[in-house]
Design an enzyme around this catalytic site. Structure first.
Site, PDB file in Angstrom:
ATOM      1  N   HIS A   1      31.441  43.370  34.233  1.00 36.09           N
ATOM      2  CA  HIS A   1      32.558  42.438  34.085  1.00 36.09           C
ATOM      3  C   HIS A   1      32.095  41.043  34.491  1.00 36.09           C
ATOM      4  CE1 HIS A   1      36.727  41.091  33.988  1.00 36.09           C
ATOM      5  NE2 HIS A   1      36.599  40.605  35.215  1.00 36.09           N
TER       6      HIS A   1
ATOM      7  N   ASN B  20      35.102  35.577  48.629  1.00 35.62           N
ATOM      8  CA  ASN B  20      35.765  36.797  48.192  1.00 35.62           C
ATOM      9  C   ASN B  20      35.187  38.047  48.843  1.00 35.62           C
ATOM     10  OD1 ASN B  20      37.377  35.158  46.710  1.00 35.62           O
ATOM     11  ND2 ASN B  20      36.391  35.568  44.746  1.00 35.62           N
TER      12      ASN B  20
ATOM     13  N   ALA C 138      50.254  35.815  47.610  1.00 33.80           N
ATOM     14  CA  ALA C 138      50.690  34.419  47.522  1.00 33.80           C
ATOM     15  C   ALA C 138      49.706  33.555  46.745  1.00 33.80           C
ATOM     16  CB  ALA C 138      50.888  33.830  48.920  1.00 33.80           C
TER      17      ALA C 138
ATOM     18  N   ASP D 274      49.681  38.398  52.574  1.00 32.62           N
ATOM     19  CA  ASP D 274      48.744  37.286  52.454  1.00 32.62           C
ATOM     20  C   ASP D 274      48.556  36.655  53.821  1.00 32.62           C
ATOM     21  OD1 ASP D 274      47.228  34.962  51.442  1.00 32.62           O
ATOM     22  OD2 ASP D 274      48.066  35.529  49.496  1.00 32.62           O
TER      23      ASP D 274
ATOM     24  N   GLY E   7      46.937  39.493  48.927  1.00 34.92           N
ATOM     25  CA  GLY E   7      46.702  38.184  48.330  1.00 34.92           C
ATOM     26  C   GLY E   7      47.837  37.817  47.396  1.00 34.92           C
TER      27      GLY E   7
ATOM     28  N   ASP F 259      39.241  42.475  29.757  1.00 37.40           N
ATOM     29  CA  ASP F 259      38.175  42.483  28.750  1.00 37.40           C
ATOM     30  C   ASP F 259      38.633  43.214  27.493  1.00 37.40           C
ATOM     31  OD1 ASP F 259      36.455  41.148  30.505  1.00 37.40           O
ATOM     32  OD2 ASP F 259      35.728  43.029  31.372  1.00 37.40           O
TER      33      ASP F 259
ATOM     34  N   ARG G 249      41.378  41.113  25.647  1.00 33.34           N
ATOM     35  CA  ARG G 249      40.780  39.982  24.919  1.00 33.34           C
ATOM     36  C   ARG G 249      40.058  40.451  23.661  1.00 33.34           C
ATOM     37  NH1 ARG G 249      38.266  36.838  30.216  1.00 33.34           N
ATOM     38  NH2 ARG G 249      40.083  35.506  30.629  1.00 33.34           N
TER      39      ARG G 249
ATOM     40  N   ILE H 116      47.128  34.100  41.083  1.00 26.71           N
ATOM     41  CA  ILE H 116      47.203  35.347  40.330  1.00 26.71           C
ATOM     42  C   ILE H 116      48.143  36.326  41.023  1.00 26.71           C
ATOM     43  CG2 ILE H 116      45.912  37.384  39.586  1.00 26.71           C
ATOM     44  CD1 ILE H 116      43.542  35.603  39.039  1.00 26.71           C
ATOM     45  N   GLY H 117      48.091  36.363  42.352  1.00 23.22           N
ATOM     46  CA  GLY H 117      48.938  37.279  43.109  1.00 23.22           C
ATOM     47  C   GLY H 117      50.413  37.066  42.854  1.00 23.22           C
TER      48      GLY H 117
END
Length: 336
Positions: free
Chosen positions: A200, A117, A32, A56, A30, A173, A176, A35-36
């Protein structure tokens, strides 16, 4: 339970690993996606990566690889397009990252995100299960609470599987919580440690202020506000970005995770924040600070002393939701 500044130091070192020798092949599935691309950019010049593989099914993937090739780096770069090339992309990789799929944005229902997903993780997991040796696998696609158990079941039923090498990447997590805690108390965030455990999602992320280092006096109201803000960070960022999901901070958190895993693979003592198969907390999967070596998970840090009544309460509520999320992921094989 030893929860001291040494944990912060361990994690800080894992973010700054330097090596004159590039040793490891990392595959971004993934690559492309939004986030990838950010993850791939960060890994392009990561010293421990000898070969970066981008895969991808999106037609823009070749262009992403060309862009990455314009960045000066002493590592090999290879791109693959389409499902038929997936086995080639995965082959010989030490670490595989699943960063594709659909981002949760306004107008996209939870079910639509989960369904899309699930298909992405299902396809990749089935291919990983067919490899002669399982690489380390980091799942970034959401929702982790369901997708990681699903990936495990698929790999078990396909062939090769080692539960010690499967991780849901929850480093965001911890980052942050660390930053929020440091900012709130006027401390340097990199010197702060706040454990974040359980799952999560906004209903299952549980920060343990009682175990924070350095310690800080906070009222019940302040603690509840801290927990609420941490659990709502995705929503807060999405609103501030006018409907766009968090990507930059998530990509950085993936980099931190990768550095920890590659440190473990090279024989160093390493810790990562991750969601793993773990039966010690009343559910089959749990998130927290995990010690890792070259074989995978060694153990997860436990916190048993001076947990507050409020933390016990929200943890029990989170566990109830987490069990449901895990069951959702495991049921995938029942409808095949």
């Amino acid at each position: 339970m030893l929860v001291t500044r040494k944990f912060s130091n361990i994690l800080t070192r894992s973010r700054t690993i330097k090596s004159s020798v590039r040793l490891f092949q990392v595959c971004v599935m993934g690559g492309a996606s939004e986030i990838g691309q950010a993850v791939s950019l960060l890994l392009r010049t990561e010293p421990a990566v000898s070969k970066l593989v981008i895969h991808d099914t999106w037609e823009a993937a070749p262009g992403v690889v060309i862009e990455l090739s314009h960045i000066p780096a002493n590592s090999t770069l290879k791109g693959y397009l389409g499902e038929v090339t997936m086995k080639q992309a995965l082959g010989s990789s030490d670490l595989v990252l699943l960063v594709g799929g659909l981002l949760k944005t306004p107008g996209v229902s939870d079910k639509a995100c989960l369904d899309a997903n699930m298909e992405f993780v299902k396809t990749v997991s089935s291919q990983i299960g067919r490899l002669s040796k399982m690489p380390f696998v980091g799942v970034v696609a959401e929702p982790l609470n369901s997708l990681v158990p699903m990936a495990a079941e698929l790999m078990r039923n396909t062939g090769t599987f080692d539960g010690r090498k499967l991780f849901g990447v929850t480093t965001i997590d911890w980052i942050r919580a660390q930053t929020l805690f440091g900012t709130l108390h006027g401390m340097a965030p990199e010197e702060c440690f706040v454990p974040v455990i359980c799952g999560h999602s906004n209903k299952t992320t549980v920060p343990l202020i009682s175990q924070s280092r350095p310690g800080a006096n906070m009222t019940g109201t302040e603690i509840r506000k801290f927990v609420s803000e941490l659990q709502r960070y995705d929503e807060i960022v999405t609103q501030a970005k006018h409907g766009k999901s968090p990507t930059v901070s998530v990509a950085y958190s993936v980099l931190v995770f990768v550095q920890g895993i590659l440190a473990a693979l090279s024989g160093q003592h390493a810790h990562v924040h991750a969601y793993i198969e773990n039966n010690d907390f009343g559910t089959s999967y749990f998130s927290g600070l995990v010690q890792v070596d070259s074989n995978g998970v060694k153990e997860m840090t436990r916190y048993t002393n001076h947990i507050s009544e409020y933390e016990c309460q929200i943890l029990e509520e989170a566990l109830d939701q987490l069990r449901k999320d895990v069951a959702t992921g495991k049921k995938i094989l029942e409808v095949e």
